[in-house]
Design an enzyme around this catalytic site. Structure first.
Site, PDB file in Angstrom:
ATOM      1  N   ARG A   1       0.840  -1.193   0.000  1.00  0.00           N
ATOM      2  CA  ARG A   1       0.000   0.000   0.000  1.00  0.00           C
ATOM      3  C   ARG A   1       0.877   1.246   0.000  1.00  0.00           C
ATOM      4  O   ARG A   1       2.050   1.208   0.382  1.00  0.00           O
ATOM      5  CB  ARG A   1      -0.928  -0.011   1.211  1.00  0.00           C
TER       6      ARG A   1
ATOM      7  N   GLY B   1      -8.934   5.372   9.788  1.00  0.00           N
ATOM      8  CA  GLY B   1      -8.598   5.602   8.396  1.00  0.00           C
ATOM      9  C   GLY B   1      -8.738   4.330   7.589  1.00  0.00           C
ATOM     10  O   GLY B   1      -9.094   3.268   8.113  1.00  0.00           O
ATOM     11  N   CYS B   2      -8.426   4.404   6.321  1.00  0.00           N
ATOM     12  CA  CYS B   2      -8.571   3.223   5.471  1.00  0.00           C
ATOM     13  C   CYS B   2      -7.522   2.168   5.789  1.00  0.00           C
ATOM     14  O   CYS B   2      -7.661   1.011   5.392  1.00  0.00           O
ATOM     15  CB  CYS B   2      -8.502   3.619   3.995  1.00  0.00           C
ATOM     16  N   THR B   3      -6.468   2.548   6.512  1.00  0.00           N
ATOM     17  CA  THR B   3      -5.427   1.583   6.864  1.00  0.00           C
ATOM     18  C   THR B   3      -5.476   1.168   8.324  1.00  0.00           C
ATOM     19  O   THR B   3      -4.641   0.390   8.772  1.00  0.00           O
ATOM     20  CB  THR B   3      -4.033   2.162   6.563  1.00  0.00           C
ATOM     21  N   GLY B   4      -6.434   1.702   9.088  1.00  0.00           N
ATOM     22  CA  GLY B   4      -6.524   1.331  10.489  1.00  0.00           C
ATOM     23  C   GLY B   4      -6.760   2.539  11.368  1.00  0.00           C
ATOM     24  O   GLY B   4      -7.061   3.640  10.887  1.00  0.00           O
TER      25      GLY B   4
END
Length: 339
Positions: free
Chosen positions: A134, A313-316
């Site tokens: 990512r 967020g989209c990553t955690g």
């Protein structure tokens, strides 16, 4: 294969009266050195021993070791996952991967495990951290990284690892027949010298063949010797020997002790009735705080007179602060053990 067929193919046949007798004979042959490794199902490993699976990832066909998939490395989640990382490194090296990259699956405790492994790395036990595919990178792996096989060794808790083995090996068959991969792998642990490979009742012929090949790779690569060398190197860097008390060494066990201190400080702040500073527009995201510590991290920033909010967020999980407070917030979070 019948006994007569086996003999016709040059295979030895060992007789036993029942399942318990089969396991007893298997252990005798392993301990005597007559067998270098074996493949079986439902074997009861002692506490401290867990298995390192090996799969072929669907995204790019890369092989990946999943540490771990059955058994249990201990009784503490973070400490277990730190041990799993060392177990996975040992299995990968025994299979010829000289410098395996290590990723930590984005599950509960992942950030604490990363901090513990980086501490080991800083103390001299070399860990080659993988970088997520990512855009934000980092050693904590997401679903994309699983499918692409980004790390050589994917570290996770055993229950998650077991689930991943099921998915990777049988996603093309509907789930009741494991058609690809190498099985659930060998039991690895300090002082454990047998190479015993685990299959499930759903393991099909391709997986059985893969497990036999995996066993041969480990026997040729001297898994026991490689693992003991890894354990010795990790101990020199602060990993505890079996039976050592919590907090004696800077490892997953100490990470748990440090986590308890963080939680105690968080409780103190809550009890003190820390109020939020004046609200600001928060535009900067700080990732890396474990989900279980997210609200405590925000409270710690409030106590330092820094306005912050929690978010996902989209990553955690993320802590959000004003742009001008970023540097001070990062410093506080590091000092308090959240990053």
């Amino acid at each position: 294969v019948s006994p007569d067929d086996a003999r016709g193919r040059g295979l030895a046949v060992v007789w036993a009266d029942d399942e318990a007798g089969q396991y007893a004979r298997m252990e005798e042959l392993l301990d005597s050195g007559e067998l270098d490794a074996c493949v079986t199902m439902h074997y009861a490993f002692p506490i401290g021993v867990s298995t390192v699976g090996r799969v072929v990832t669907p995204g790019r066909g890369r092989e990946m070791f999943i540490a771990t998939t059955t058994g249990t490395s201990g009784t503490d989640r973070v400490e277990n996952m730190v041990k799993n990382a060392v177990y996975g490194i040992a299995a990968a090296k025994a299979c010829g991967v000289s410098r395996p990259s290590v990723g930590i699956l984005n599950v509960d405790g992942a950030r604490q495990v990363e901090r513990a492994l980086r501490k080991l790395d800083g103390n001299g036990y070399a860990v080659r951290f993988a970088e997520s595919a990512r855009a934000d990178g980092g050693a904590v792996m997401r679903g994309n990284d699983l499918l692409m096989g980004v790390p050589d060794v994917m570290v996770c808790d055993t229950l998650t690892g077991n689930l991943l083995m099921k998915v990777f090996s049988s996603f093309t068959t509907g789930g009741d027949y494991e058609a690809s991969g190498y099985g659930y792998g060998p039991g690895v642990g300090e002082g454990y010298g047998r190479i015993i490979m685990i299959l499930s009742r759903a393991s099909g012929a391709p997986v059985v063949a893969g497990a036999i090949r995996y066993a041969a790779d480990l026997a040729r690569g001297d898994l026991k010797g490689v693992a003991e060398a890894e354990f010795a190197a990790a101990r020199r860097a602060g990993w505890p020997r079996p039976g050592e008390a919590a907090g004696q060494q800077a490892t997953g066990r100490q990470a748990a002790v440090e986590q308890a201190a963080v939680e105690a400080e968080a409780s103190r702040l809550v009890s003190a009735g820390i109020a939020s500073p004046a609200a600001k527009v928060v535009t900067h995201e700080i990732p890396g705080v474990d989900i279980l510590q997210l609200e405590d991290a925000v409270t710690a920033l409030w106590a330092a007179a820094i306005y912050a909010e929690s978010g996902m967020g989209c990553t955690g999980p993320i802590v959000m602060v004003a742009q001008e407070d970023t540097e001070a917030a990062m410093r506080v979070l590091r000092e308090r053990g959240y990053l």
